[in-house]
Design a protein around this motif. Structure first.
Motif, PDB file in Angstrom:
ATOM      1  N   GLY A  63      98.985 -93.514  18.965  1.00 50.53           N
ATOM      2  CA  GLY A  63      97.897 -93.470  17.994  1.00 50.53           C
ATOM      3  C   GLY A  63      97.171 -94.785  17.826  1.00 50.53           C
ATOM      4  O   GLY A  63      96.017 -94.821  17.403  1.00 50.53           O
ATOM      5  N   HIS A  64      97.828 -95.889  18.147  1.00 50.67           N
ATOM      6  CA  HIS A  64      97.215 -97.211  18.013  1.00 50.67           C
ATOM      7  C   HIS A  64      96.894 -97.847  19.364  1.00 50.67           C
ATOM      8  O   HIS A  64      96.548 -99.021  19.437  1.00 50.67           O
ATOM      9  CB  HIS A  64      98.120 -98.116  17.189  1.00 50.67           C
ATOM     10  CG  HIS A  64      98.101 -97.747  15.740  1.00 50.67           C
ATOM     11  ND1 HIS A  64      98.878 -96.717  15.244  1.00 50.67           N
ATOM     12  CD2 HIS A  64      97.385 -98.203  14.700  1.00 50.67           C
ATOM     13  CE1 HIS A  64      98.647 -96.592  13.946  1.00 50.67           C
ATOM     14  NE2 HIS A  64      97.744 -97.469  13.598  1.00 50.67           N
ATOM     15  N   ALA A  65      96.991 -97.058  20.429  1.00 44.79           N
ATOM     16  CA  ALA A  65      96.632 -97.553  21.760  1.00 44.79           C
ATOM     17  C   ALA A  65      95.106 -97.615  21.876  1.00 44.79           C
ATOM     18  O   ALA A  65      94.379 -96.983  21.100  1.00 44.79           O
ATOM     19  CB  ALA A  65      97.207 -96.627  22.832  1.00 44.79           C
ATOM     20  N   SER A  66      94.619 -98.356  22.844  1.00 42.73           N
ATOM     21  CA  SER A  66      93.166 -98.484  23.013  1.00 42.73           C
ATOM     22  C   SER A  66      92.540 -97.188  23.522  1.00 42.73           C
ATOM     23  O   SER A  66      91.358 -96.936  23.308  1.00 42.73           O
ATOM     24  CB  SER A  66      92.842 -99.646  23.951  1.00 42.73           C
ATOM     25  OG  SER A  66      93.439 -99.432  25.212  1.00 42.73           O
ATOM     26  N   GLU A  67      93.338 -96.354  24.207  1.00 41.29           N
ATOM     27  CA  GLU A  67      92.851 -95.056  24.677  1.00 41.29           C
ATOM     28  C   GLU A  67      94.033 -94.123  24.884  1.00 41.29           C
ATOM     29  O   GLU A  67      95.180 -94.560  24.976  1.00 41.29           O
ATOM     30  CB  GLU A  67      92.055 -95.200  25.965  1.00 41.29           C
ATOM     31  CG  GLU A  67      92.832 -95.800  27.099  1.00 41.29           C
ATOM     32  CD  GLU A  67      91.961 -96.046  28.328  1.00 41.29           C
ATOM     33  OE1 GLU A  67      92.501 -95.863  29.434  1.00 41.29           O
ATOM     34  OE2 GLU A  67      90.787 -96.396  28.185  1.00 41.29           O
ATOM     35  N   CYS A  68      93.743 -92.847  24.949  1.00 40.51           N
ATOM     36  CA  CYS A  68      94.802 -91.859  25.179  1.00 40.51           C
ATOM     37  C   CYS A  68      95.248 -91.905  26.630  1.00 40.51           C
ATOM     38  O   CYS A  68      94.417 -92.051  27.528  1.00 40.51           O
ATOM     39  CB  CYS A  68      94.297 -90.452  24.843  1.00 40.51           C
ATOM     40  SG  CYS A  68      94.047 -90.170  23.088  1.00 40.51           S
ATOM     41  N   PRO A  69      96.556 -91.771  26.885  1.00 41.38           N
ATOM     42  CA  PRO A  69      97.049 -91.757  28.262  1.00 41.38           C
ATOM     43  C   PRO A  69      96.400 -90.637  29.076  1.00 41.38           C
ATOM     44  O   PRO A  69      96.274 -89.505  28.605  1.00 41.38           O
ATOM     45  CB  PRO A  69      98.556 -91.504  28.107  1.00 41.38           C
ATOM     46  CG  PRO A  69      98.876 -91.961  26.721  1.00 41.38           C
ATOM     47  CD  PRO A  69      97.645 -91.660  25.916  1.00 41.38           C
ATOM     48  N   GLY A  70      95.956 -90.962  30.262  1.00 41.44           N
ATOM     49  CA  GLY A  70      95.383 -89.966  31.156  1.00 41.44           C
ATOM     50  C   GLY A  70      94.059 -89.392  30.694  1.00 41.44           C
ATOM     51  O   GLY A  70      93.591 -88.400  31.228  1.00 41.44           O
ATOM     52  N   GLY A  71      93.454 -89.984  29.664  1.00 38.21           N
ATOM     53  CA  GLY A  71      92.177 -89.484  29.165  1.00 38.21           C
ATOM     54  C   GLY A  71      92.270 -88.141  28.462  1.00 38.21           C
ATOM     55  O   GLY A  71      91.272 -87.469  28.251  1.00 38.21           O
ATOM     56  N   LYS A  72      93.473 -87.729  28.087  1.00 37.43           N
ATOM     57  CA  LYS A  72      93.675 -86.451  27.400  1.00 37.43           C
ATOM     58  C   LYS A  72      93.635 -86.653  25.888  1.00 37.43           C
ATOM     59  O   LYS A  72      93.518 -87.771  25.393  1.00 37.43           O
ATOM     60  CB  LYS A  72      95.034 -85.863  27.792  1.00 37.43           C
ATOM     61  CG  LYS A  72      95.210 -85.657  29.266  1.00 37.43           C
ATOM     62  CD  LYS A  72      94.254 -84.610  29.773  1.00 37.43           C
ATOM     63  CE  LYS A  72      94.448 -84.377  31.257  1.00 37.43           C
ATOM     64  NZ  LYS A  72      93.447 -83.504  31.813  1.00 37.43           N
ATOM     65  N   LEU A  73      93.772 -85.592  25.138  1.00 38.23           N
ATOM     66  CA  LEU A  73      93.933 -85.695  23.700  1.00 38.23           C
ATOM     67  C   LEU A  73      95.299 -86.304  23.409  1.00 38.23           C
ATOM     68  O   LEU A  73      96.263 -86.080  24.143  1.00 38.23           O
ATOM     69  CB  LEU A  73      93.842 -84.319  23.047  1.00 38.23           C
ATOM     70  CG  LEU A  73      92.511 -83.586  23.154  1.00 38.23           C
ATOM     71  CD1 LEU A  73      92.623 -82.202  22.533  1.00 38.23           C
ATOM     72  CD2 LEU A  73      91.399 -84.367  22.505  1.00 38.23           C
ATOM     73  N   CYS A  74      95.400 -87.054  22.315  1.00 39.24           N
ATOM     74  CA  CYS A  74      96.677 -87.654  21.928  1.00 39.24           C
ATOM     75  C   CYS A  74      96.626 -87.966  20.434  1.00 39.24           C
ATOM     76  O   CYS A  74      95.621 -87.712  19.772  1.00 39.24           O
ATOM     77  CB  CYS A  74      96.967 -88.913  22.748  1.00 39.24           C
ATOM     78  SG  CYS A  74      95.950 -90.345  22.329  1.00 39.24           S
ATOM     79  N   SER A  75      97.684 -88.551  19.925  1.00 36.99           N
ATOM     80  CA  SER A  75      97.740 -88.838  18.484  1.00 36.99           C
ATOM     81  C   SER A  75      96.679 -89.847  18.052  1.00 36.99           C
ATOM     82  O   SER A  75      96.387 -89.963  16.865  1.00 36.99           O
ATOM     83  CB  SER A  75      99.134 -89.330  18.094  1.00 36.99           C
ATOM     84  OG  SER A  75      99.468 -90.517  18.778  1.00 36.99           O
ATOM     85  N   ARG A  76      96.074 -90.538  18.995  1.00 34.06           N
ATOM     86  CA  ARG A  76      94.983 -91.468  18.677  1.00 34.06           C
ATOM     87  C   ARG A  76      93.789 -90.721  18.070  1.00 34.06           C
ATOM     88  O   ARG A  76      92.979 -91.301  17.351  1.00 34.06           O
ATOM     89  CB  ARG A  76      94.564 -92.210  19.950  1.00 34.06           C
ATOM     90  CG  ARG A  76      93.542 -93.283  19.728  1.00 34.06           C
ATOM     91  CD  ARG A  76      93.289 -94.034  21.047  1.00 34.06           C
ATOM     92  NE  ARG A  76      92.393 -95.134  20.826  1.00 34.06           N
ATOM     93  CZ  ARG A  76      91.073 -95.017  20.755  1.00 34.06           C
ATOM     94  NH1 ARG A  76      90.504 -93.842  20.867  1.00 34.06           N
ATOM     95  NH2 ARG A  76      90.316 -96.076  20.541  1.00 34.06           N
ATOM     96  N   MET A  77      93.695 -89.438  18.340  1.00 38.08           N
ATOM     97  CA  MET A  77      92.578 -88.636  17.863  1.00 38.08           C
ATOM     98  C   MET A  77      92.714 -88.273  16.380  1.00 38.08           C
ATOM     99  O   MET A  77      91.803 -87.714  15.790  1.00 38.08           O
ATOM    100  CB  MET A  77      92.482 -87.339  18.671  1.00 38.08           C
ATOM    101  CG  MET A  77      92.529 -87.522  20.181  1.00 38.08           C
ATOM    102  SD  MET A  77      91.154 -88.442  20.849  1.00 38.08           S
ATOM    103  CE  MET A  77      89.866 -87.255  20.669  1.00 38.08           C
TER     104      MET A  77
END
Length: 124
Positions: A10-24
């Motif tokens: 959720g606090h990464a600069s982007e979601c792994p693999g360009g998928k949806l993740c908890s960062r959203m």
């Protein structure tokens, strides 16, 4: 649940693999445990509450397998946590954080107990 609401992804600069993740989302797990207004009850339950190390290891292997497979099949990615945090997930819930009033007692594990500029933790 802990990985779906992964603090670190959720606090990464982007979601792994360009998928949806908890960062959203705005909801990230930073602590898990038991809360009670009775210290003895809390301690008794906390002694029994723990994620088995083998369960954590199996889940991490599953995440690795999924994320290394054909990523186009997956819409959401959980991401990983730092190794020390993944290790802590399989330990006893011994972090205490009682309320200032003394009305409630807490025992569990903190997933952000060390400050880290990389992961946006500045108040551990």
């Amino acid at each position: 649940y802990l990985y779906y609401h992964n603090w670190y992804t959720g606090h990464a600069s982007e979601c792994p693999g360009g998928k949806l993740c908890s960062r959203m989302y705005e909801s990230h797990v930073f602590w898990v445990g038991i809360v009670s207004n009775n210290a003895e009850t809390m301690a008794d339950i906390a002694r029994l509450a723990q994620i088995r190390r083998s369960t954590v290891d199996a889940w991490v292997r599953e995440i690795d397998a999924v994320e290394s497979s054909d990523a186009s099949l997956w819409v959401f990615t959980y991401g990983r946590m730092p190794l020390r945090v993944e290790a802590k997930l399989g330990e006893a819930w011994t972090d205490t954080c009682d309320t200032r009033s003394g009305d409630y007692f807490r025992s569990g594990i903190s997933l952000i107990d060390e400050e880290s500029d990389e992961w946006g933790v500045s108040y551990a």
